[in-house]
Design a protein around this motif. Structure first.
Motif, PDB file in Angstrom:
ATOM      1  N   UNK A  79       0.834  -1.206   0.000  1.00 30.44           N
ATOM      2  CA  UNK A  79       0.000   0.000   0.000  1.00 30.44           C
ATOM      3  C   UNK A  79       0.866   1.253   0.000  1.00 30.44           C
ATOM      4  N   UNK A  80       1.975   1.219   0.725  1.00 29.44           N
ATOM      5  CA  UNK A  80       2.887   2.365   0.748  1.00 29.44           C
ATOM      6  C   UNK A  80       3.436   2.607  -0.649  1.00 29.44           C
ATOM      7  N   UNK A  81       3.810   1.538  -1.357  1.00 30.39           N
ATOM      8  CA  UNK A  81       4.317   1.666  -2.721  1.00 30.39           C
ATOM      9  C   UNK A  81       3.224   2.219  -3.640  1.00 30.39           C
ATOM     10  N   UNK A  82       1.990   1.754  -3.464  1.00 31.17           N
ATOM     11  CA  UNK A  82       0.880   2.252  -4.282  1.00 31.17           C
ATOM     12  C   UNK A  82       0.634   3.730  -4.012  1.00 31.17           C
ATOM     13  N   UNK A  83       0.715   4.136  -2.742  1.00 29.72           N
ATOM     14  CA  UNK A  83       0.528   5.550  -2.404  1.00 29.72           C
ATOM     15  C   UNK A  83       1.635   6.405  -3.000  1.00 29.72           C
ATOM     16  N   UNK A  84       2.863   5.890  -2.979  1.00 30.62           N
ATOM     17  CA  UNK A  84       3.976   6.623  -3.585  1.00 30.62           C
ATOM     18  C   UNK A  84       3.754   6.775  -5.082  1.00 30.62           C
ATOM     19  N   UNK A  85       3.248   5.715  -5.720  1.00 34.57           N
ATOM     20  CA  UNK A  85       2.966   5.790  -7.152  1.00 34.57           C
ATOM     21  C   UNK A  85       1.851   6.796  -7.420  1.00 34.57           C
ATOM     22  N   UNK A  86       0.826   6.807  -6.598  1.00 38.14           N
ATOM     23  CA  UNK A  86      -0.250   7.786  -6.751  1.00 38.14           C
ATOM     24  C   UNK A  86       0.278   9.206  -6.577  1.00 38.14           C
TER      25      UNK A  86
END
Length: 95
Positions: free
Chosen positions: A50-57
Motif C-alpha cells: 500500500x505504501x508503494x501504491x501511495x507513492x505511485x499515486x
C-alpha cells in the motif's frame, strides 16, 4: 480488517534515537492511545504494498499537476496570440 482482541504477551525491545522516541510518543498522544497500542496498530495497518501504491499515486498526482500547469501556460500563450491577432485586425480595419 477484522481485529480479534487478544492479550498482549510478547515483548519487543527496539532501540531508537531520542528524536524517534519523542515522535512516537507525540503521535501516540495525538491519537489518544498508549505508545504500545500505537505500535500495535502500526503493525496491523502498515502494508509495504500500500505504501508503494501511495507513492505511485503521489507520482501520478505530481505528473498531473505538471501537465495542468503546462496546459494552462499553453492556453495563456494561445489567448495572448489571439489578442495580438485581434488587435492587428482591428488596426488593419481602421487603416
Amino acid at each position: 480488517m477484522e481485529h480479534v482482541q487478544q492479550t498482549a504477551t510478547e515483548r519487543v525491545t527496539t532501540l531508537m534515537t531520542v528524536s524517534e522516541k519523542s515522535t512516537l510518543e507525540s503521535k501516540a498522544k495525538r491519537a489518544g492511545i498508549s505508545v504500545g497500542e500505537f505500535v500495535r496498530r502500526s503493525v496491523d495497518f502498515y502494508d509495504p504494498d500500500e505504501i508503494a501504491a501511495l507513492a505511485q499515486l503521489a507520482d501520478f498526482a505530481e505528473a498531473l499537476q505538471r501537465s495542468n500547469l503546462e496546459a494552462s501556460e499553453a492556453l495563456d500563450r494561445a489567448l495572448a496570440s489571439i489578442e495580438t491577432t485581434r488587435r492587428q485586425l482591428d488596426k488593419d480595419r481602421a487603416a
